[in-house]
Design a protein around this motif. Sequence first.
Motif, mmCIF file in Angstrom:
data_model
loop_
_atom_site.group_PDB
_atom_site.id
_atom_site.type_symbol
_atom_site.label_atom_id
_atom_site.label_comp_id
_atom_site.label_asym_id
_atom_site.label_seq_id
_atom_site.Cartn_x
_atom_site.Cartn_y
_atom_site.Cartn_z
ATOM 1 N N GLY A 180 0.791 -1.226 0.000
ATOM 2 C CA GLY A 180 0.000 0.000 0.000
ATOM 3 C C GLY A 180 0.822 1.274 0.000
ATOM 4 O O GLY A 180 0.443 2.269 -0.629
ATOM 5 N N GLU A 181 1.995 1.253 0.681
ATOM 6 C CA GLU A 181 2.836 2.466 0.753
ATOM 7 C C GLU A 181 3.348 2.884 -0.625
ATOM 8 O O GLU A 181 3.797 4.021 -0.801
ATOM 9 C CB GLU A 181 4.027 2.241 1.706
ATOM 10 C CG GLU A 181 4.981 1.185 1.219
ATOM 11 C CD GLU A 181 6.239 1.023 2.079
ATOM 12 O OE1 GLU A 181 6.846 2.030 2.439
ATOM 13 O OE2 GLU A 181 6.597 -0.134 2.377
ATOM 14 N N HIS A 182 3.328 1.962 -1.609
ATOM 15 C CA HIS A 182 3.854 2.276 -2.936
ATOM 16 C C HIS A 182 2.757 2.552 -3.971
ATOM 17 O O HIS A 182 3.030 2.597 -5.169
ATOM 18 C CB HIS A 182 4.721 1.116 -3.446
ATOM 19 C CG HIS A 182 5.904 0.821 -2.569
ATOM 20 N ND1 HIS A 182 6.819 1.773 -2.212
ATOM 21 C CD2 HIS A 182 6.312 -0.328 -1.960
ATOM 22 C CE1 HIS A 182 7.746 1.238 -1.431
ATOM 23 N NE2 HIS A 182 7.455 -0.041 -1.260
ATOM 24 N N LYS A 183 1.516 2.749 -3.481
ATOM 25 C CA LYS A 183 0.350 2.877 -4.371
ATOM 26 C C LYS A 183 0.528 3.933 -5.463
ATOM 27 O O LYS A 183 0.099 3.737 -6.600
ATOM 28 C CB LYS A 183 -0.881 3.220 -3.526
ATOM 29 C CG LYS A 183 -2.178 2.732 -4.103
ATOM 30 C CD LYS A 183 -3.301 2.694 -3.086
ATOM 31 C CE LYS A 183 -3.322 3.915 -2.196
ATOM 32 N NZ LYS A 183 -4.009 3.673 -0.914
ATOM 33 N N ALA A 235 17.928 -9.039 9.164
ATOM 34 C CA ALA A 235 17.410 -9.709 7.961
ATOM 35 C C ALA A 235 17.522 -8.787 6.750
ATOM 36 O O ALA A 235 17.882 -9.225 5.651
ATOM 37 C CB ALA A 235 15.966 -10.157 8.171
ATOM 38 N N ARG A 236 17.245 -7.483 6.940
ATOM 39 C CA ARG A 236 17.369 -6.538 5.820
ATOM 40 C C ARG A 236 18.827 -6.481 5.335
ATOM 41 O O ARG A 236 19.090 -6.414 4.144
ATOM 42 C CB ARG A 236 16.916 -5.132 6.250
ATOM 43 C CG ARG A 236 15.442 -5.027 6.591
ATOM 44 C CD ARG A 236 14.559 -4.828 5.401
ATOM 45 N NE ARG A 236 14.796 -3.586 4.697
ATOM 46 C CZ ARG A 236 14.057 -3.172 3.667
ATOM 47 N NH1 ARG A 236 13.033 -3.908 3.236
ATOM 48 N NH2 ARG A 236 14.327 -2.051 3.056
ATOM 49 N N GLN A 237 19.775 -6.529 6.277
ATOM 50 C CA GLN A 237 21.195 -6.543 5.867
ATOM 51 C C GLN A 237 21.517 -7.817 5.099
ATOM 52 O O GLN A 237 22.264 -7.793 4.120
ATOM 53 C CB GLN A 237 22.103 -6.474 7.091
ATOM 54 C CG GLN A 237 22.151 -5.119 7.747
ATOM 55 C CD GLN A 237 22.947 -5.165 9.047
ATOM 56 O OE1 GLN A 237 23.885 -5.942 9.181
ATOM 57 N NE2 GLN A 237 22.554 -4.364 10.013
ATOM 58 N N ILE A 253 13.443 -11.637 -2.639
ATOM 59 C CA ILE A 253 12.962 -11.707 -1.250
ATOM 60 C C ILE A 253 12.394 -10.370 -0.792
ATOM 61 O O ILE A 253 12.840 -9.307 -1.235
ATOM 62 C CB ILE A 253 14.104 -12.177 -0.306
ATOM 63 C CG1 ILE A 253 13.603 -12.365 1.134
ATOM 64 C CG2 ILE A 253 15.315 -11.238 -0.381
ATOM 65 C CD1 ILE A 253 14.566 -13.117 2.039
ATOM 66 N N HIS A 254 11.403 -10.447 0.077
ATOM 67 C CA HIS A 254 10.869 -9.275 0.775
ATOM 68 C C HIS A 254 11.171 -9.408 2.262
ATOM 69 O O HIS A 254 11.114 -10.503 2.806
ATOM 70 C CB HIS A 254 9.346 -9.171 0.610
ATOM 71 C CG HIS A 254 8.726 -8.248 1.629
ATOM 72 N ND1 HIS A 254 8.723 -6.879 1.459
ATOM 73 C CD2 HIS A 254 8.184 -8.476 2.850
ATOM 74 C CE1 HIS A 254 8.177 -6.317 2.542
ATOM 75 N NE2 HIS A 254 7.837 -7.269 3.393
ATOM 76 N N GLY A 255 11.426 -8.275 2.925
ATOM 77 C CA GLY A 255 11.559 -8.267 4.386
ATOM 78 C C GLY A 255 11.003 -6.989 4.961
ATOM 79 O O GLY A 255 11.199 -5.910 4.382
ATOM 80 N N SER A 256 10.330 -7.089 6.083
ATOM 81 C CA SER A 256 9.768 -5.898 6.744
ATOM 82 C C SER A 256 10.881 -4.894 7.049
ATOM 83 O O SER A 256 11.989 -5.281 7.414
ATOM 84 C CB SER A 256 9.099 -6.288 8.062
ATOM 85 O OG SER A 256 8.163 -7.304 7.871
ATOM 86 N N ASP A 257 10.545 -3.593 6.922
ATOM 87 C CA ASP A 257 11.585 -2.573 7.101
ATOM 88 C C ASP A 257 11.539 -1.847 8.444
ATOM 89 O O ASP A 257 12.350 -0.958 8.679
ATOM 90 C CB ASP A 257 11.550 -1.576 5.937
ATOM 91 C CG ASP A 257 10.216 -0.839 5.824
ATOM 92 O OD1 ASP A 257 9.383 -0.943 6.749
ATOM 93 O OD2 ASP A 257 10.019 -0.146 4.803
ATOM 94 N N SER A 258 10.592 -2.181 9.336
ATOM 95 C CA SER A 258 10.498 -1.513 10.638
ATOM 96 C C SER A 258 9.611 -2.369 11.544
ATOM 97 O O SER A 258 8.874 -3.233 11.056
ATOM 98 C CB SER A 258 9.859 -0.130 10.485
ATOM 99 O OG SER A 258 8.504 -0.292 10.085
HETATM 100 MG MG MG Z 1 9.759 -2.458 1.339
#
Ligand code: MG
Length: 148
Positions: free
Chosen positions: A50-53, A84-86, A114-119
Amino acid sequence: MEKTYLMVKPDGVQRGLIGEIVSRFEKKGFRLVGAKLMHVSRETAEQHYGEHKERPFFGELVDFITSGPVFAMVWEGENVISVARQMMGSTNPKDAAPATIRGDYGVIVGKNVIHGSDSPESAEREINIFFKQEELTDYTKSGSEWIY
Ligand code: MG
Ligand code: RTP
């Protein structure tokens, strides 16, 4: 203990990278608490991203993430969100360092494995989008005094 949402994207599943990716997080010392192979509906994809809508690539991103099965996971551990993001590397594989997942397995930004949560807020939101509480396990690994 901190939790994050990680997802092997359709390209990673098609290329047979689920085992390799799970293995990296296991070897690091994190704990897998939930996982499933699933198709993402358009509605769920639009909610998740949604943040990239408003971004020009939103349509392609939703098309891609709904194009085949993904491997959805919840991992737990000390600082697991940022670590995980690193381990995933930069969003664009061309900038991702070797020994990161995107650095080792990706080529283009639209198919970056891959996707990973950023916060912490994203992690909570995304875990709730993809998993019901009863699908997450609460267990102690043997030897868990060595696991963070
Ligand atoms: Mg992202
Ligand atoms: P993700 O959410 O998938 O874990 O990736 P990220 O945080 O590293 O990157 P983010 O900015 O959230 O972007 C989400 C996904 O959109 C695709 N993207 N395409 N064509 C483009 O310029 C472009 N930019 C981003 C990527 O697949 C990225 O993972």
